[in-house]
Scaffold this motif. Structure first.
Motif, short mmCIF file in Angstrom:
data_model
loop_
_atom_site.label_atom_id
_atom_site.label_comp_id
_atom_site.label_asym_id
_atom_site.label_seq_id
_atom_site.Cartn_x
_atom_site.Cartn_y
_atom_site.Cartn_z
N TYR A 1 29.13 -11.94 24.07
CA TYR A 1 30.52 -12.22 24.45
C TYR A 1 31.17 -11.00 25.11
N ASN B 1 32.52 -10.85 28.91
CA ASN B 1 33.90 -10.47 29.22
C ASN B 1 33.96 -9.40 30.28
N ALA C 1 34.49 -15.94 30.53
CA ALA C 1 33.48 -15.61 29.51
C ALA C 1 33.20 -16.77 28.56
N VAL D 1 37.12 -4.82 25.69
CA VAL D 1 37.07 -6.28 25.71
C VAL D 1 36.99 -6.76 24.26
#
Lengths: 189, 145
Positions: free
Chosen positions: A42, A46, A53, B26
Motif C-alpha cells: 500500500y 501510494n 492506490a 504516505v
C-alpha cells in the motif's frame, strides 16, 4: 520457562509455501499473504500512483489470485507481487491521456502546496512529494523501489524486467536530478 | 564511470537527500475496509479456475502471434541481406576459389558453404515458434496484466 521449552516451535510458512496453498485454492493462504504484504504494497502504491492506490491495491491481489497457477514457488513471492503491482501502475499511466496526466500533475501540485480539504492526510506534506512524483516514470519507479521499499538492485531488475546496469543508471539520474532540484530551490536539509 | 564508483556516488547522493526524501510520507498501512473489500472481491476468482480474462482456451499462449510477428520482423531483414550476399557469393565464389584451388574442391567448398547457409536459415526460422512461445509464456508469468 520449562513449559515454553516443551512447546515445539511451529515452522513459519514462507510466502512461497502460502502461494502453493493458494494454488490449491485455500482462502486462508491469501488472507495470510495479504496481511503480510498489505502495508508495504500500500505504501509503495501510494508513492507510485497516489490517489489511485486503493484501486491498484485491489487489482493487484485479484491478479495474484487469477495468475496463481503461473507462480513458480522457486521465485520470491514479494518480487512477483511488486512486479504485478508495478505493471498495473504502468498500465494505468499509459491509459491516462495527456490531459489526464496534466490533471494529475495539477492535483499533486495542489496537494503539495495548497493544503487541500479532500486530502487531509497530506496537509503537512512537503513539496518533496511533488518532486518525486514529477520524476520521469522510469526513474521514479527505480527510486521508490530502492529507497522507500529497500529492494536490492537484483530485485528491482527482476521487478522491472531490466538489466541491473540500467537500474543503476536510472537511479543515478534520478538522484542527481533530485539533488539538483533541491540545490536550485535552496533546500539544503 | 566504473560500477563501484557509480555505486559509491549513488550512495553518497542518497545520503545527502535522505532527509528530504523522508518527508514524502504516505499512509503506512492499507485501511482494514480496503483489505476486507479486496478479500471479498478475490473470493470469486479464487473459486474459478486460475485464468486471466483475456486468455482463450487455445493451446497457444496469449500473445504468441504477436511475439512471432515481432521475431519475424527482426529476422526477416537479416535473412534478406544474408540471401542477397549468398547470391553474390554463389556467383563469385567458384571464380575466386577456382583461381586458388582445383575446380572440384572449389565447387565442393562452394556447395558446402551454400548448404551451411541454408541449414542456418532453416534452424533460425524453425526455432522462431519456440522462441515466440517461450517469450509469450515468460510475459504471462511476469506481466500478468
Amino acid at each position: 520457562m520449562a513449559a515454553q521449552a516443551l512447546i515445539p516451535s511451529l515452522p513459519v510458512e514462507t510466502d512461497e509455501d502460502l502461494m502453493v496453498q493458494l494454488q490449491a485454492g485455500q482462502e486462508d493462504a491469501l488472507s495470510a499473504l495479504m496481511n503480510r504484504w498489505r502495508a508495504p504494497l500500500y505504501s509503495f502504491l501510494n508513492r507510485r500512483v497516489g490517489d489511485a492506490a486503493d484501486d491498484v491495491f485491489q487489482e493487484s491481489w485479484i491478479r495474484v489470485v487469477r495468475a496463481r497457477d503461473r507462480f513458480d514457488p522457486k521465485r520470491k513471492f514479494s518480487t512477483w507481487l511488486f512486479q504485478i503491482a508495478n505493471n498495473l501502475c504502468r498500465d494505468r499511466w499509459r491509459r491516462l491521456s495527456s490531459r489526464g496526466r496534466a490533471l494529475e500533475a495539477f492535483k499533486r501540485e495542489r496537494v503539495a502546496t495548497h493544503v487541500p480539504d479532500e486530502a487531509p492526510e497530506f496537509r503537512d506534506t512537503d513539496p518533496m512529494r511533488e518532486r518525486v512524483l514529477s520524476l520521469p516514470e522510469k526513474q521514479r519507479e527505480v527510486l521508490i523501489l530502492r529507497y522507500y521499499e529497500d529492494r536490492s538492485e537484483a530485485e528491482i531488475a527482476e521487478i522491472l524486467g531490466i538489466p541491473k546496469g540500467t537500474v543503476k543508471s536510472r537511479m543515478h539520474t534520478a538522484v542527481r536530478s533530485l539533488r539538483e532540484t533541491l540545490a536550485a530551490e535552496g533546500d539544503t536539509e | 564511470m566504473t560500477s563501484d564508483r557509480r555505486d559509491e556516488e549513488i550512495r553518497r547522493a542518497l545520503e545527502a537527500i535522505a532527509p528530504a526524501l523522508d518527508r514524502f510520507e504516505v499512509p503506512t498501512d492499507a485501511p482494514d475496509a480496503l483489505v476486507e473489500h479486496t478479500m471479498r472481491r478475490a473470493r470469486g476468482p479464487l473459486l474459478a479456475p486460475a485464468r486471466l480474462p483475456h486468455e482463450s482456451a487455445s493451446l497457444l499462449p496469449s500473445g504468441f502471434g504477436r511475439e512471432l510477428a515481432r521475431l519475424l520482423a527482426v529476422t526477416t531483414p537479416v535473412a534478406i541481406a544474408s540471401a542477397l550476399s549468398a547470391v553474390f557469393f554463389w556467383e563469385q565464389l567458384p571464380g575466386l576459389l577456382g583461381a586458388l584451388l582445383p575446380a572440384s574442391i572449389a565447387t565442393g567448398a562452394t556447395g558446402a558453404w551454400a548448404l551451411g547457409a541454408a541449414t542456418l536459415a532453416s534452424l533460425t526460422y524453425g526455432s522462431l515458434p519456440f522462441f515466440a512461445h517461450h517469450r509469450a509464456i515468460s510475459k504471462l508469468e511476469e506481466v500478468p496484466s
